[in-house]
Design a protein around this motif. Sequence first.
Motif, PDB file in Angstrom:
ATOM      1  N   ARG A 111      30.326  37.908  -5.153  1.00  0.00           N
ATOM      2  CA  ARG A 111      30.308  39.136  -4.362  1.00  0.00           C
ATOM      3  C   ARG A 111      31.702  39.759  -4.310  1.00  0.00           C
ATOM      4  O   ARG A 111      31.860  40.985  -4.428  1.00  0.00           O
ATOM      5  CB  ARG A 111      29.807  38.853  -2.939  1.00  0.00           C
ATOM      6  N   GLU A 112      32.716  38.940  -4.152  1.00  0.00           N
ATOM      7  CA  GLU A 112      34.091  39.438  -4.158  1.00  0.00           C
ATOM      8  C   GLU A 112      34.445  40.018  -5.527  1.00  0.00           C
ATOM      9  O   GLU A 112      35.084  41.068  -5.628  1.00  0.00           O
ATOM     10  CB  GLU A 112      35.061  38.316  -3.792  1.00  0.00           C
ATOM     11  N   ASN A 114      32.326  41.287  -7.680  1.00  0.00           N
ATOM     12  CA  ASN A 114      31.562  42.518  -7.836  1.00  0.00           C
ATOM     13  C   ASN A 114      32.296  43.696  -7.197  1.00  0.00           C
ATOM     14  O   ASN A 114      32.404  44.783  -7.793  1.00  0.00           O
ATOM     15  CB  ASN A 114      30.182  42.337  -7.203  1.00  0.00           C
ATOM     16  N   SER A 115      32.822  43.484  -5.993  1.00  0.00           N
ATOM     17  CA  SER A 115      33.564  44.536  -5.296  1.00  0.00           C
ATOM     18  C   SER A 115      34.857  44.877  -6.030  1.00  0.00           C
ATOM     19  O   SER A 115      35.207  46.053  -6.192  1.00  0.00           O
ATOM     20  CB  SER A 115      33.880  44.112  -3.864  1.00  0.00           C
ATOM     21  N   ASP A 119      35.786  48.504  -7.545  1.00  0.00           N
ATOM     22  CA  ASP A 119      36.901  49.232  -6.928  1.00  0.00           C
ATOM     23  C   ASP A 119      38.091  49.385  -7.866  1.00  0.00           C
ATOM     24  O   ASP A 119      38.760  50.426  -7.867  1.00  0.00           O
ATOM     25  CB  ASP A 119      37.345  48.525  -5.648  1.00  0.00           C
TER      26      ASP A 119
END
Length: 241
Positions: A111-112, A114-115, A119
């Motif tokens: 999840r980290e 993916n962000s 970004d």
Amino acid sequence: MTQTLVLYDIVSNLPGISWSPNPAKPRFVLSYKGLPFVTVWVEYADISIAMQAIGAKPDKRLDGTDVYPIPVLSDPNTGALITDSLEIASYLEKTYPEKPIFPNNSESAIREFNSAHLDQIITPSIKSIWVRSTEIMSPASVKFFTKARSIDIALPWDDSYGEDWALLEKGYKNTVYDWYQKTDGKWFMGDTFSYADIVVACYLLWFKRVLKEDEWARISSWNGGKWAQLLADVEKKCKLA
């Protein structure tokens, strides 16, 4: 016996239809896990109407207005209706754990990732890709897409080899390449395939589908052809090649 799941995706004028990276992610996951599914194709201009009709929940835009996202997954086996590609992946992992995409308790770390990928790599260079994306939509969808996306990133969008391309090239040749080199393996997690590889591949697939041939050839040349090869490897792994 597992009933057929339903994936809502965005139509295009391209042969093979699919193009958008976010619906591609659950498509890859469903295929990797061997789950039966069908696709309902929706015009970009009709997303709000179609998603309201099935009871999907809206997200909030930066200006506070509602927006109905795609992908949406409907699972008749559980009655679940899930929006957002990452939440769909998480749901599929919990509900159908065979062939894990978050192996070794890696969901939080992925999840980290993916962000960070969105970004740091995609968002800073997205305007040129959006311009190319409008070229494969119907006129009604182009109008709707441009109006909706310009709320997040103001017009005009530039499709020239300018700052966007420089940022995209730097992002892949340096940042993403370093992420992969840290594990010294074929995949983001070394020798272990995961959803992180699907994320990277689906954006590469977007580029391949909407960019001009010479533009995709340029990306394919970066890092000795690593990114074109990664896309091919993930497609093969997910039985989509």
